[in-house]
Scaffold this motif. Structure first.
Motif, mmCIF file in Angstrom:
data_model
loop_
_atom_site.group_PDB
_atom_site.id
_atom_site.type_symbol
_atom_site.label_atom_id
_atom_site.label_comp_id
_atom_site.label_asym_id
_atom_site.label_seq_id
_atom_site.Cartn_x
_atom_site.Cartn_y
_atom_site.Cartn_z
ATOM 1 N N PHE A 59 -11.549 -27.328 77.603
ATOM 2 C CA PHE A 59 -11.774 -26.236 76.653
ATOM 3 C C PHE A 59 -11.427 -26.661 75.232
ATOM 4 O O PHE A 59 -12.162 -26.387 74.282
ATOM 5 C CB PHE A 59 -10.934 -25.021 77.059
ATOM 6 C CG PHE A 59 -10.901 -23.920 76.051
ATOM 7 C CD1 PHE A 59 -12.006 -23.107 75.861
ATOM 8 C CD2 PHE A 59 -9.768 -23.691 75.286
ATOM 9 C CE1 PHE A 59 -11.983 -22.087 74.935
ATOM 10 C CE2 PHE A 59 -9.733 -22.679 74.360
ATOM 11 C CZ PHE A 59 -10.847 -21.871 74.181
ATOM 12 N N ILE A 60 -10.338 -27.359 75.080
ATOM 13 C CA ILE A 60 -9.902 -27.789 73.752
ATOM 14 C C ILE A 60 -10.845 -28.843 73.182
ATOM 15 O O ILE A 60 -11.170 -28.835 72.000
ATOM 16 C CB ILE A 60 -8.461 -28.328 73.814
ATOM 17 C CG1 ILE A 60 -7.507 -27.192 74.140
ATOM 18 C CG2 ILE A 60 -8.058 -28.996 72.522
ATOM 19 C CD1 ILE A 60 -6.126 -27.650 74.477
ATOM 20 N N GLN A 61 -11.299 -29.755 74.010
ATOM 21 C CA GLN A 61 -12.131 -30.854 73.543
ATOM 22 C C GLN A 61 -13.605 -30.503 73.444
ATOM 23 O O GLN A 61 -14.390 -31.303 72.961
ATOM 24 C CB GLN A 61 -11.967 -32.058 74.468
ATOM 25 C CG GLN A 61 -10.589 -32.649 74.421
ATOM 26 C CD GLN A 61 -10.438 -33.786 75.399
ATOM 27 O OE1 GLN A 61 -11.189 -33.902 76.364
ATOM 28 N NE2 GLN A 61 -9.452 -34.629 75.173
ATOM 29 N N TYR A 62 -14.008 -29.313 73.869
ATOM 30 C CA TYR A 62 -15.418 -28.924 73.867
ATOM 31 C C TYR A 62 -15.936 -28.802 72.441
ATOM 32 O O TYR A 62 -15.286 -28.227 71.577
ATOM 33 C CB TYR A 62 -15.593 -27.595 74.597
ATOM 34 C CG TYR A 62 -17.011 -27.095 74.573
ATOM 35 C CD1 TYR A 62 -17.958 -27.626 75.421
ATOM 36 C CD2 TYR A 62 -17.402 -26.111 73.682
ATOM 37 C CE1 TYR A 62 -19.265 -27.183 75.407
ATOM 38 C CE2 TYR A 62 -18.706 -25.656 73.656
ATOM 39 C CZ TYR A 62 -19.624 -26.192 74.514
ATOM 40 O OH TYR A 62 -20.914 -25.753 74.485
ATOM 41 N N LYS A 63 -17.100 -29.351 72.221
ATOM 42 C CA LYS A 63 -17.780 -29.226 70.935
ATOM 43 C C LYS A 63 -19.141 -28.597 71.209
ATOM 44 O O LYS A 63 -19.784 -28.936 72.204
ATOM 45 C CB LYS A 63 -17.981 -30.596 70.295
ATOM 46 C CG LYS A 63 -16.718 -31.293 69.952
ATOM 47 C CD LYS A 63 -17.033 -32.649 69.348
ATOM 48 C CE LYS A 63 -15.794 -33.493 69.365
ATOM 49 N NZ LYS A 63 -15.990 -34.781 69.934
ATOM 50 N N PRO A 64 -19.613 -27.713 70.354
ATOM 51 C CA PRO A 64 -20.939 -27.130 70.588
ATOM 52 C C PRO A 64 -22.029 -28.188 70.687
ATOM 53 O O PRO A 64 -23.042 -27.969 71.330
ATOM 54 C CB PRO A 64 -21.159 -26.236 69.369
ATOM 55 C CG PRO A 64 -19.798 -25.905 68.890
ATOM 56 C CD PRO A 64 -18.946 -27.111 69.220
ATOM 57 N N SER A 65 -21.832 -29.326 70.080
ATOM 58 C CA SER A 65 -22.837 -30.382 70.164
ATOM 59 C C SER A 65 -22.932 -30.959 71.571
ATOM 60 O O SER A 65 -23.899 -31.629 71.899
ATOM 61 C CB SER A 65 -22.521 -31.489 69.166
ATOM 62 O OG SER A 65 -21.272 -32.068 69.471
ATOM 63 N N ASP A 66 -21.921 -30.702 72.423
ATOM 64 C CA ASP A 66 -21.941 -31.181 73.800
ATOM 65 C C ASP A 66 -22.788 -30.297 74.708
ATOM 66 O O ASP A 66 -23.092 -30.672 75.821
ATOM 67 C CB ASP A 66 -20.524 -31.245 74.366
ATOM 68 C CG ASP A 66 -19.672 -32.285 73.668
ATOM 69 O OD1 ASP A 66 -20.245 -33.181 73.029
ATOM 70 O OD2 ASP A 66 -18.441 -32.194 73.768
ATOM 71 N N ASP A 67 -23.165 -29.105 74.240
ATOM 72 C CA ASP A 67 -23.953 -28.175 75.040
ATOM 73 C C ASP A 67 -25.392 -28.672 75.122
ATOM 74 O O ASP A 67 -26.037 -28.872 74.104
ATOM 75 C CB ASP A 67 -23.908 -26.785 74.411
ATOM 76 C CG ASP A 67 -24.530 -25.716 75.288
ATOM 77 O OD1 ASP A 67 -25.039 -26.044 76.366
ATOM 78 O OD2 ASP A 67 -24.482 -24.539 74.879
ATOM 79 N N PRO A 68 -25.936 -28.895 76.325
ATOM 80 C CA PRO A 68 -27.305 -29.407 76.418
ATOM 81 C C PRO A 68 -28.361 -28.388 75.981
ATOM 82 O O PRO A 68 -29.499 -28.754 75.727
ATOM 83 C CB PRO A 68 -27.454 -29.759 77.896
ATOM 84 C CG PRO A 68 -26.450 -28.904 78.588
ATOM 85 C CD PRO A 68 -25.316 -28.727 77.622
ATOM 86 N N ASN A 69 -27.997 -27.122 75.893
ATOM 87 C CA ASN A 69 -28.946 -26.083 75.503
ATOM 88 C C ASN A 69 -28.999 -25.871 73.994
ATOM 89 O O ASN A 69 -29.789 -25.068 73.516
ATOM 90 C CB ASN A 69 -28.626 -24.766 76.198
ATOM 91 C CG ASN A 69 -28.797 -24.879 77.694
ATOM 92 O OD1 ASN A 69 -29.700 -25.554 78.171
ATOM 93 N ND2 ASN A 69 -27.913 -24.243 78.439
#
Length: 88
Positions: A59-69
């Motif tokens: 959760f902390i390391q999530y970046k919106p750029s990691d979202d495939p959608n």
């Protein structure tokens, strides 16, 4: 022999700290991480402790750029269609 080891040691960049792989350093890192989460996200320590640690790190390391959608191209954000448009 020790001088040879020193000469070939990794040189640290500005602001980089030497990392020690000891249980005390890991504990200090985890406690610092928990304090930062409590401060930044206004969570209690109980909430942090009750959370699954691997999910918390993701959760902390999530970046919106990691979202495939979601894709950002030339500064514009594009979202993948989830359903067919009404005109089809």
């Amino acid at each position: 022999m020790f001088e040879n080891f020193r000469r070939h040691a990794k040189k640290l960049t500005a602001g980089e700290l030497p990392q020690e792989d000891t249980p005390a350093e890991y504990r200090k890192t985890i406690v610092g991480l928990k304090r930062t989460i409590c401060r930044e996200f206004d969570w209690s320590l109980h909430q942090v402790d009750e959370t699954d640690f691997s999910n918390l790190i993701a959760f902390i390391q999530y970046k919106p750029s990691d979202d495939p959608n979601i894709r950002v191209i030339n500064g514009k954000t594009y979202h993948r269609a989830t359903k067919a448009p009404s005109w089809l």
